[in-house]
Design a protein around this motif. Structure first.
Motif, short mmCIF file in Angstrom:
data_model
loop_
_atom_site.label_atom_id
_atom_site.label_comp_id
_atom_site.label_asym_id
_atom_site.label_seq_id
_atom_site.Cartn_x
_atom_site.Cartn_y
_atom_site.Cartn_z
N UNK A 300 0.81 -1.22 0.00
CA UNK A 300 0.00 0.00 0.00
C UNK A 300 0.85 1.28 0.00
N UNK A 301 2.08 1.20 0.54
CA UNK A 301 2.87 2.41 0.72
C UNK A 301 4.18 2.40 -0.06
N UNK A 302 4.48 1.35 -0.81
CA UNK A 302 5.76 1.28 -1.50
C UNK A 302 5.68 1.39 -3.00
N UNK A 303 4.69 2.09 -3.52
CA UNK A 303 4.52 2.17 -4.97
C UNK A 303 5.69 2.91 -5.62
N UNK A 304 5.99 4.11 -5.15
CA UNK A 304 7.09 4.90 -5.71
C UNK A 304 8.23 4.99 -4.71
N UNK A 305 8.58 3.89 -4.09
CA UNK A 305 9.58 3.88 -3.03
C UNK A 305 10.98 4.16 -3.57
N UNK A 306 11.74 4.95 -2.79
CA UNK A 306 13.13 5.21 -3.08
C UNK A 306 13.98 4.68 -1.93
N UNK A 307 15.17 4.21 -2.23
CA UNK A 307 16.05 3.69 -1.20
C UNK A 307 17.49 4.10 -1.49
N UNK A 308 18.28 4.34 -0.45
CA UNK A 308 19.69 4.68 -0.57
C UNK A 308 20.39 4.34 0.75
N UNK A 309 21.69 4.38 0.73
CA UNK A 309 22.49 4.05 1.91
C UNK A 309 23.37 5.24 2.30
N UNK A 310 23.57 5.37 3.63
CA UNK A 310 24.43 6.41 4.17
C UNK A 310 25.20 5.85 5.35
N UNK A 311 26.37 6.42 5.59
CA UNK A 311 27.13 6.09 6.79
C UNK A 311 26.79 7.12 7.86
N UNK A 320 14.60 4.49 3.33
CA UNK A 320 13.50 4.24 2.40
C UNK A 320 12.55 5.44 2.46
N UNK A 321 12.25 5.99 1.30
CA UNK A 321 11.24 7.05 1.21
C UNK A 321 9.96 6.42 0.66
N UNK A 322 8.93 6.39 1.51
CA UNK A 322 7.68 5.72 1.15
C UNK A 322 6.54 6.73 1.24
N UNK A 323 5.50 6.47 0.45
CA UNK A 323 4.32 7.33 0.43
C UNK A 323 3.09 6.44 0.42
N UNK A 324 2.13 6.78 1.29
CA UNK A 324 0.92 5.96 1.34
C UNK A 324 -0.01 6.38 2.46
N UNK A 325 -1.13 5.69 2.62
CA UNK A 325 -2.15 6.08 3.62
C UNK A 325 -1.74 5.80 5.07
N UNK A 326 -0.76 4.92 5.28
CA UNK A 326 -0.36 4.60 6.66
C UNK A 326 0.55 5.66 7.26
N UNK A 327 1.20 6.46 6.44
CA UNK A 327 2.23 7.39 6.90
C UNK A 327 1.68 8.44 7.87
#
Length: 590
Positions: A300-311, A320-327
């Motif tokens: 429901x919330x991971x349709x246009x999800x973006x992910x990256x890594x950082x130290x 993870x950048x997620x968009x959806x009704x649960x947020x």
């Protein structure tokens, strides 16, 4: 004449039809009762119907008396008369001990229903304040919105008796006195009689008026036998006198004293606790800092999800950048987890950014692994892992940990403090403090310096330091002794009594047993933080020893509720005990 039937059980009441000649004499009375039965004033009051007129009440009483009057004199056999007499005595005894609510005096029911009627109609009430309410919350005068406040003269006398000293109660009494002095300034006698507007000092929410007891009460008094000189009884007398002077006005006594409220209810006077200091009515609704994501969260919330890594903070983290009704239901720094049932790897994360329906979730560092141990301590469950992620995060300035005995609050806090003071040198020293409220009888004055006086209260920290020192087995006995001396030099034990006016810079401040602190005391402590200081509040709201504090009004509950959602604070409620199987079982069954 035929004999009446014999009773089928001991003390059974013989009906009127069993006596052929007596039935005619009682018929009128029985018919009168049946006609007047619906006019029972007590039952009508309880059910919310209109109160019957006094004539109707007298008619009911007359009808009931006629119903229970002896029947027409008819000679009865001796064998039948004795059981009937015993049956009548038994029935009379049962009528003398009926349901308490059903036979409550009509006057008491009218008084108790006046407050409920005011709630329904929206009419303003008059609250009579007990002294302990003012000493508990000095601003309570302005917490009753549109309702009026009445102060008996005995309340002012008790305030004067408690104004001396350096305790919190004495300071509150002096603050109330200064507030009352400012309210009555430039007010003539007629205005005092009419009531002083509580909004005079700028409190716009207080729309009611303040009334003082300006004359001796000359009306109904309390029952004889109550000590006249006792302050509680005099305040109860004022409440009863106000009810007679202001008929139809809802008069309610407000007191933090349980016995005072019980005594008022026993006398038929409405009494309530002071609820304005309660953060939550139900502590089950308290923010836990953890939420379990639904199983279909990623769908429901991971349709246009973006992910990256950082130290970050010395370790690699995935975002993870997620968009959806649960947020929108999430809060900043709240921990989220998802444990699939199909054997997939669980997801543990923390909310790092929120913007409408978009959030950034960061994966956590696994402190349950030995390579990520904190001063030799590893997380034993999910909640402890969440807590260590907060404690080891330098961007999180304020951390609160709740949990029952044995969940590891103190051990985790000390381990994180030692690691960041002695290893990473992020803070200069650890400062430990707690409120000195004994569980049993007080042992009296203690000798020595401030730290020596506080040492008996810090037994929990000594026990945890011993556990942390035992984990270091490389240096042998001499190494452990040297380490213990080094640790002791970096841990300072301070008393709460000397915290006002101080500023802590680059300190790791641990406030233990914070559930025994009032919101005002916790505000005094938290505002001591200077640059680079981290504050931890530990406690168990189920173990409150301070009088007049409850789970809903504790300072720990207050700060958990007020700090939730701030980007530089975090909270975790530890659920599982890890002390020992004996301690865990005792927490469940005792």
């Amino acid at each position: 004449m035929p004999l009446p039937k014999l009773p089928t059980k001991p003390a059974a009441l013989l009906l009127a039809k069993d006596y052929p000649k007596a039935e005619r004499g009682a018929k009128g009375a029985v018919r009168a009762v049946a006609a007047a039965a619906p006019l029972d004033p007590v039952e009508d009051l309880i059910s919310g119907k209109a109160v019957p007129a006094p004539k109707a009440i007298r008619a009911v009483k007359t009808a009931k008396a006629a119903a229970h009057a002896p029947a027409a004199p008819t000679p009865l056999p001796v064998a039948a008369a004795r059981p009937a007499a015993r049956a009548k005595e038994q029935n009379d005894d049962e009528r003398d001990v009926p349901h308490p609510a059903k036979h409550k005096p009509v006057e008491a029911i009218i008084k108790s229903s006046t407050s409920r009627q005011a709630d329904k109609t929206g009419a303003t009430k008059m609250f009579v304040l007990d002294t302990n309410v003012l000493m508990h919350d000095p601003s309570s005068l302005f917490r009753f919105e549109e309702h009026d406040v009445y102060l008996p003269m005995m309340t002012l006398e008790e305030l004067d008796d408690h104004k001396k000293g350096m305790s919190e109660v004495a300071r509150n009494a002096r603050q109330v006195s200064r507030t009352l002095d400012a309210l009555i300034a430039n007010i003539d006698d007629d205005a005092i009689e009419a009531g002083i507007p509580l909004a005079k000092l700028g409190n716009k929410d207080a729309k009611g008026r303040l009334f003082f007891q300006t004359r001796l009460q000359n009306g109904p008094t309390l029952p004889e036998g109550l000590p006249v000189g006792k302050a509680d009884n005099q305040i109860l007398g004022v409440v009863r006198n106000l009810e007679s002077e202001l008929p139809g006005r809802a008069i309610v006594l407000v007191s933090k004293d349980i016995n005072m409220r019980i005594k008022a209810r026993a006398l038929g006077l409405p009494a309530e606790d002071y609820f304005n200091d309660h953060v939550l009515e139900d502590t089950d609704l308290l923010y836990s800092g953890i939420v379990q994501l639904p199983d279909d969260f990623w769908n429901k919330n991971g349709k246009d999800m973006e992910s990256w890594q950082e130290n970050k903070n010395g370790s690699s983290a995935t975002f993870y950048r997620v968009t959806g009704p649960t947020i929108p239901t999430l809060l900043m720094n709240q921990f989220v987890f998802l444990e699939p049932k199909n054997g997939e790897a669980p997801f543990y994360g923390q909310v790092k950014q929120l913007n409408g329906k978009t959030a950034v979730l960061q994966t956590l560092r696994d402190f349950s692994h030995t390579k990520n141990n904190v001063w030799g301590v590893t997380a034993r469950n999910r909640e402890q892992n969440f807590a260590l992620n907060l404690l080891m995060n330098p961007d999180c300035d304020f951390v609160t940990l709740l949990g029952q005995a044995g969940t590891g609050k103190t051990l985790l806090a000390l381990a994180a403090g030692l690691a960041q003071v002695l290893e990473t040198k992020l803070y200069n020293e650890i400062i430990v403090t707690r409120v000195t409220v004994p569980v049993g009888e007080d042992i009296g004055f203690l000798p020595g310096t401030e730290e020596e006086k506080m040492s008996p209260w810090m037994g929990a920290f000594d026990d945890n330091l011993e556990v942390l020192n035992k984990s270091d087995s490389d240096g042998g006995e001499w190494g452990r002794a040297a380490t213990q001396d080094l640790i002791r030099s970096r841990i300072k034990i301070k008393s709460l009594n000397f915290m006002r006016g101080r500023t802590f810079v680059n300190k790791f401040l641990i406030i233990d047993e914070a559930q025994n602190l009032t919101p005002k005391q916790l505000k005094t402590l938290v505002t001591r933080a200077g640059p680079g200081t981290k504050i931890l509040c530990l406690g168990n709201i189920a173990q409150i020893d301070t009088p007049y504090l409850t789970e809903g009004s504790s300072g720990l509950t207050y700060v958990v509720d007020r700090f939730k959602g701030w980007s530089h604070s975090g909270h975790v409620t530890l659920a599982r005990g890890e002390r020992s199987r004996l301690a865990d079982h005792a927490s469940e069954v005792l």
